[in-house]
Scaffold this active site. Structure first.
Site, PDB file in Angstrom:
ATOM      1  N   ASP A 216      38.406  37.049  38.653  1.00 25.10           N
ATOM      2  CA  ASP A 216      39.601  36.300  39.139  1.00 25.10           C
ATOM      3  C   ASP A 216      40.804  36.594  38.106  1.00 25.10           C
ATOM      4  OD1 ASP A 216      41.648  34.431  40.120  1.00 25.10           O
ATOM      5  OD2 ASP A 216      40.629  32.732  39.760  1.00 25.10           O
TER       6      ASP A 216
ATOM      7  N   ARG B 132      50.173  26.983  53.968  1.00 27.46           N
ATOM      8  CA  ARG B 132      48.905  27.584  54.500  1.00 27.46           C
ATOM      9  C   ARG B 132      48.204  26.659  55.414  1.00 27.46           C
ATOM     10  NH1 ARG B 132      44.537  28.162  50.118  1.00 27.46           N
ATOM     11  NH2 ARG B 132      44.739  26.268  49.144  1.00 27.46           N
TER      12      ARG B 132
ATOM     13  N   GLU C  57      45.401  40.783  46.328  1.00 25.66           N
ATOM     14  CA  GLU C  57      46.522  39.943  46.929  1.00 25.66           C
ATOM     15  C   GLU C  57      47.806  40.518  46.249  1.00 25.66           C
ATOM     16  OE1 GLU C  57      45.672  35.724  45.769  1.00 25.66           O
ATOM     17  OE2 GLU C  57      43.769  36.258  45.419  1.00 25.66           O
TER      18      GLU C  57
ATOM     19  N   HIS D 230      47.246  36.259  50.413  1.00 23.86           N
ATOM     20  CA  HIS D 230      46.013  35.870  49.697  1.00 23.86           C
ATOM     21  C   HIS D 230      44.774  36.745  50.359  1.00 23.86           C
ATOM     22  CE1 HIS D 230      42.494  34.178  47.946  1.00 23.86           C
ATOM     23  NE2 HIS D 230      43.263  33.218  47.199  1.00 23.86           N
TER      24      HIS D 230
END
Length: 303
Positions: A214, A100, A273, A170
């Protein structure tokens, strides 16, 4: 990368054009009758997707995002590969892998009439990647732009190599007001709560975001739908090759601490995601491949 040369080699008149983007990064603009997108060759990242006649972007990209070599871009569709989360071997390598924050190669472009455009980006192992992760691979990202956005992340083992992979698209979805967002499709699903020492819990009802979230959801079945009342739309997520979904929103404190987010940006996005993570590890055998697929479609009229 030379924009003129990219257009000569891969541009398609009225459909696919290479332009200079933020930070001087080369971008790919895809346009057709059903939708349009902006793709950054750096990071292999979709930064914008608009279905035709849709007033709002599918993607959130921070106004403070970094556009610098070696930095990841905050927003769009970052690719986490060949590991998701912290370095699995504890060697101090960067979280979420090493693809990334590097330039990808444009492999090919295609246009099907005026209703679909396809861009394929790729990476192969090199001396640099093998110093980080000692495996022979080819990684392809096929991005198809039409009335939906389809992404296929293809991992191929080369030279008889075998390796495990965890990975994720993501994706940062733009929302009108996080307080009015409901995520459907994860009811009753077991998840790892990374905000609570990794304790395993079960999702009671729909997912709402009213604090830092999360979570790694395990054994995900079927579609996931983001209902966004403020923007009067649904985002429908279909995936293949994945048993895991990650839901993330940093909430106020972490958003304020991040240099590439504004203090109140947490109100404007949610990450859902498509992933192989936690217990969902992909084993890529000799001269074989695996595919992680996500399809995103906007539907109007939530109410």
């Amino acid at each position: 990368m030379n924009i003129e040369q990219l257009n000569n080699n891969h541009g398609i008149v009225d459909h696919i054009k290479f332009i200079e983007g933020a930070g001087g990064f080369p971008y790919i603009r895809v346009d057709n009758a059903k939708g349009s997108a902006i793709i950054s060759i750096y990071a292999g990242q979709v930064l914008s997707f608009h279905p035709a006649n849709e007033p709002h972007n599918l993607m959130f990209v921070s106004e403070r995002a970094y556009y610098q070599p070696g930095k990841s871009i905050k927003g769009g569709t970052p690719v986490c590969w060949p590991w998701f989360g912290p370095d699995p071997e504890g060697k101090g390598r960067p979280a979420h892998g090493f693809v990334r924050n590097r330039f990808w190669e444009v492999m090919r472009t295609e246009a099907s009439g005026n209703e679909e455009g396809k861009v394929t980006l790729g990476l192969r192992d090199s001396a640099e990647t093998k110093a980080i992760w000692p495996h022979s691979f080819e990684l392809l990202l096929e991005i198809t732009v039409s009335d939906s956005l389809n992404m296929e992340l293809i991992t191929r083992s080369l030279n008889g190599d075998t390796f495990p992979v965890t990975q994720a698209l993501h994706t940062y979805f733009k929302v009108g007001d996080i307080a009015q967002v409901v995520i459907l499709g994860l009811e009753g699903t077991e998840y790892v709560d990374k905000t609570d020492k990794g304790h395993v819990k079960s999702q009671a009802g729909a997912v709402v975001i009213d604090k830092e979230v999360d979570r790694i959801y395990r054994n995900v079945q079927g579609e996931i739908v983001i209902e966004d009342a403020e923007l009067d739309r649904r985002i429908r997520i279909k995936s293949k090759g994945s048993k895991t979904a990650v839901v993330w929103n940093p909430w106020a404190k972490i958003s304020a601490e991040m240099g590439d987010l504004k203090d109140d940006d947490y109100k404007c996005f949610v990450c859902v995601e498509t992933a192989n993570a936690d217990q969902d590890v992909v084993q890529v055998g000799p001269d074989s491949e695996s595919r992680l697929v996500a399809n995103y479609r906007i539907e109007r009229n939530v109410s």
